[in-house]
Design a protein around this motif. Structure first.
Motif, short mmCIF file in Angstrom:
data_model
loop_
_atom_site.label_atom_id
_atom_site.label_comp_id
_atom_site.label_asym_id
_atom_site.label_seq_id
_atom_site.Cartn_x
_atom_site.Cartn_y
_atom_site.Cartn_z
N LYS A 23 5.05 2.32 -14.79
CA LYS A 23 6.51 2.16 -14.89
C LYS A 23 7.02 1.05 -13.99
CE LYS A 23 8.07 6.54 -16.67
NZ LYS A 23 8.05 7.94 -16.31
N LEU A 25 5.23 -1.64 -13.39
CA LEU A 25 4.29 -2.72 -13.72
C LEU A 25 3.17 -2.82 -12.67
CD1 LEU A 25 6.62 -5.50 -15.21
CD2 LEU A 25 5.66 -3.47 -16.28
N ALA A 27 3.13 -2.34 -9.54
CA ALA A 27 3.46 -3.01 -8.28
C ALA A 27 2.77 -2.31 -7.11
CB ALA A 27 4.98 -3.03 -8.08
N ALA A 66 3.68 -7.33 -5.12
CA ALA A 66 3.99 -6.30 -4.13
C ALA A 66 5.28 -5.62 -4.55
CB ALA A 66 4.14 -6.94 -2.75
N ILE A 68 8.73 -4.71 -4.73
CA ILE A 68 9.95 -5.37 -4.23
C ILE A 68 10.92 -4.34 -3.66
CG2 ILE A 68 11.94 -6.78 -4.91
CD1 ILE A 68 10.06 -8.15 -6.98
N ALA A 69 11.01 -3.17 -4.30
CA ALA A 69 11.92 -2.13 -3.79
C ALA A 69 11.49 -1.68 -2.40
CB ALA A 69 11.94 -0.94 -4.76
N MET A 71 9.76 -3.51 -0.24
CA MET A 71 9.97 -4.62 0.73
C MET A 71 11.45 -4.76 1.10
SD MET A 71 7.29 -7.63 -0.23
CE MET A 71 7.90 -7.80 -1.88
N PHE A 107 0.99 -9.34 -16.95
CA PHE A 107 1.56 -10.04 -15.80
C PHE A 107 0.65 -9.88 -14.57
CE2 PHE A 107 5.58 -9.38 -18.20
CZ PHE A 107 5.98 -10.71 -18.27
N GLY A 110 2.39 -12.63 -7.93
CA GLY A 110 2.51 -12.36 -6.50
C GLY A 110 1.26 -11.67 -5.96
N GLY A 111 1.49 -10.52 -5.29
CA GLY A 111 0.37 -9.76 -4.74
C GLY A 111 -0.67 -9.39 -5.78
N GLU A 114 -2.82 -12.36 -5.99
CA GLU A 114 -3.58 -12.42 -4.73
C GLU A 114 -4.74 -11.43 -4.75
OE1 GLU A 114 0.39 -12.19 -2.66
OE2 GLU A 114 -0.63 -13.58 -1.31
N GLU A 134 6.92 -15.69 -5.47
CA GLU A 134 7.61 -15.12 -4.31
C GLU A 134 8.82 -15.92 -3.85
OE1 GLU A 134 4.30 -15.14 -4.69
OE2 GLU A 134 3.40 -13.37 -3.76
N GLY A 142 1.99 -13.27 0.68
CA GLY A 142 1.59 -12.70 1.95
C GLY A 142 0.36 -11.81 1.89
N1 CAA Z 1 8.01 -4.47 -7.52
C1 CAA Z 1 8.69 -3.34 -7.85
N2 CAA Z 1 9.05 -3.05 -9.12
C2 CAA Z 1 8.74 -3.95 -10.08
C3 CAA Z 1 8.05 -5.14 -9.78
C4 CAA Z 1 7.68 -5.39 -8.44
N3 CAA Z 1 6.98 -6.47 -8.08
N4 CAA Z 1 7.90 -5.85 -10.94
C5 CAA Z 1 8.47 -5.11 -11.91
N5 CAA Z 1 8.97 -3.96 -11.38
C6 CAA Z 1 9.68 -2.88 -12.10
C7 CAA Z 1 11.09 -3.31 -12.48
O1 CAA Z 1 11.98 -3.14 -11.39
C8 CAA Z 1 11.37 -2.36 -13.63
O2 CAA Z 1 11.70 -1.09 -13.09
P1 CAA Z 1 12.92 -0.22 -13.76
O3 CAA Z 1 12.44 0.06 -15.16
O4 CAA Z 1 12.97 0.98 -12.88
O5 CAA Z 1 14.13 -1.09 -13.72
C9 CAA Z 1 10.01 -2.21 -14.30
O6 CAA Z 1 9.03 -2.62 -13.33
C10 CAA Z 1 9.84 -3.12 -15.52
O7 CAA Z 1 10.14 -4.44 -15.11
P2 CAA Z 1 11.24 -5.37 -15.85
O8 CAA Z 1 12.30 -4.53 -16.46
O9 CAA Z 1 11.65 -6.42 -14.88
O10 CAA Z 1 10.35 -5.97 -17.02
P3 CAA Z 1 10.55 -7.39 -17.74
O11 CAA Z 1 9.64 -7.37 -18.92
O12 CAA Z 1 11.99 -7.67 -17.98
O13 CAA Z 1 10.02 -8.48 -16.68
C11 CAA Z 1 8.51 -9.37 -15.00
C12 CAA Z 1 8.67 -8.47 -16.28
C13 CAA Z 1 8.77 -10.83 -15.39
C14 CAA Z 1 7.09 -9.20 -14.51
C15 CAA Z 1 9.53 -8.91 -13.94
O14 CAA Z 1 9.41 -7.51 -13.77
C16 CAA Z 1 9.35 -9.56 -12.60
O15 CAA Z 1 9.73 -10.70 -12.42
N6 CAA Z 1 8.79 -8.80 -11.63
C17 CAA Z 1 8.68 -9.28 -10.26
C18 CAA Z 1 7.58 -10.31 -10.12
C19 CAA Z 1 7.53 -10.81 -8.69
O16 CAA Z 1 8.47 -11.39 -8.19
N7 CAA Z 1 6.39 -10.57 -8.01
C20 CAA Z 1 6.20 -10.97 -6.63
C21 CAA Z 1 6.58 -9.83 -5.73
S1 CAA Z 1 6.61 -10.29 -4.04
C22 CAA Z 1 5.02 -10.27 -3.52
O17 CAA Z 1 4.10 -10.04 -4.28
C23 CAA Z 1 4.85 -10.52 -2.04
C24 CAA Z 1 3.45 -10.73 -1.60
O18 CAA Z 1 2.84 -11.74 -1.81
C25 CAA Z 1 2.82 -9.73 -0.76
#
Ligand code: CAA
Length: 260
Positions: A23, A25, A27, A66, A68-69, A71, A107, A110-111, A114, A134, A142
């Motif tokens: 749910k 994805l 994360a 990672a 996001i909620a 972090m 997909f 990010g993490g 990594e 990121e 990170g």
């Molecule tokens: N963290 C927490 N929740 C996430 C998530 C993440 N990285 N990626 C997706 N989700 C959740 C969404 O919030 C959503 O939850 P709800 O149904 O409760 O709203 C659910 O997964 C489905 O996602 P979307 O509705 O956004 O699906 P979409 O098909 O419209 O988009 C996506 C897909 C393009 C992958 C988009 O979800 C997205 O951009 N996700 C974030 C990607 C990102 O920025 N990753 C880097 C995170 S930071 C990191 O990783 C730091 C590090 O290096 C340690």
């Protein structure tokens, strides 16, 4: 083994590890990292396992990064601890005794990328999107991405991927040397299993030692890398499997490796 966020299965010497938070994805939060550490610690200890595969639950994401909620709630000190936990987990996967294949089924961001970069190599579905987005969040990778991606593709390409936050198609990621093989989504598991079985049929001691030598040599000069190779080459001669491999060749039969 029972986990909250990780599914685990062993099939014919191959450990299949699935991050299971469909749910979100898949994360990665701190609990996912801790469970992955436990799983890969256990795989390294289990002499029956010859290859591990890591993938994500569902057909949309490998891992979207990672959490996001999570972090969004972190203080700088908590973020430092999360980063360290991420680093330890990725290093544990990289140092796992057996080869680890990332099976990227969607997909891989990010993490998630990594984590895939901590594996020995990546197979991907042609629907996969890979990237380090990121900076969209005013953050940068990170969990080791600044270092491992740069080692793999060189600083120019790593900087373009990280600074632009652009997502690469599976095809682009293959052209850039990030992904070894692309398949249709429905063929990914079979192709990964085929390669995993191929590797599992080889001398496990030699495969593990080759992995260790390649990884140890990455940050070394050629001379130091060759010394590491010499040190471990002789380890093959201390294992029973080498005698079996050489004898089977001379007797024109398939070897029966024991992993010792
Ligand atoms: N963290 C927490 N929740 C996430 C998530 C993440 N990285 N990626 C997706 N989700 C959740 C969404 O919030 C959503 O939850 P709800 O149904 O409760 O709203 C659910 O997964 C489905 O996602 P979307 O509705 O956004 O699906 P979409 O098909 O419209 O988009 C996506 C897909 C393009 C992958 C988009 O979800 C997205 O951009 N996700 C974030 C990607 C990102 O920025 N990753 C880097 C995170 S930071 C990191 O990783 C730091 C590090 O290096 C340690």
């Amino acid at each position: 083994m029972g986990y909250q966020y990780v599914l685990y299965e062993e099939v014919d010497h191959v450990a299949w590890v699935t991050v299971n938070r469909e749910k979100a994805l898949n994360a990665i939060n701190a609990d996912v990292l801790k469970e992955l550490q436990e799983v890969f610690g256990a795989i390294s200890q289990n002499q029956e396992i010859r290859v591990a595969v890591i993938t994500g639950a569902g057909d949309k994401a490998f891992i979207a990064g990672a959490d996001i909620a999570a972090m969004a709630q972190m203080t700088p000190d908590q973020a430092a601890a999360f980063c360290l936990l991420g680093h330890k987990t990725m290093s544990q996967i990289q140092d796992c005794r057996v080869p680890v294949i990332a099976s990227v089924n969607g997909f891989c961001l990010g993490g998630g990328l990594e984590l895939a970069l901590s594996c020995d190599f990546i197979y991907a579905s042609n629907k996969a999107k890979l990237g380090l987005p990121e900076v969209n969040l005013s953050l940068f990778p990170g969990f080791g991405g600044t270092q491992r991606l740069t080692q793999l593709v060189g600083p120019g390409r790593a900087k373009e991927i990280i600074f632009s936050a652009r997502l690469l198609s599976a095809e682009e990621a293959r052209e850039w040397g990030i992904v070894n093989k692309i398949t249709a989504p429905e063929a990914l598991k079979t192709e990964v299993a085929k390669t995993a079985q191929e590797i599992a049929s080889k001398g496990p001691v030699a495969v593990s030692l080759a992995k260790r030598v390649i990884n140890k040599g990455l940050a070394q000069t050629l001379d130091n890398g060759l010394k590491i190779e010499r040190d471990h080459f002789t380890d093959c001669f201390r294992a029973e499997d080498l005698k079996e491999g050489l004898t089977a060749f001379l007797e024109k039969r398939r070897p029966r490796f024991q992993g010792r």
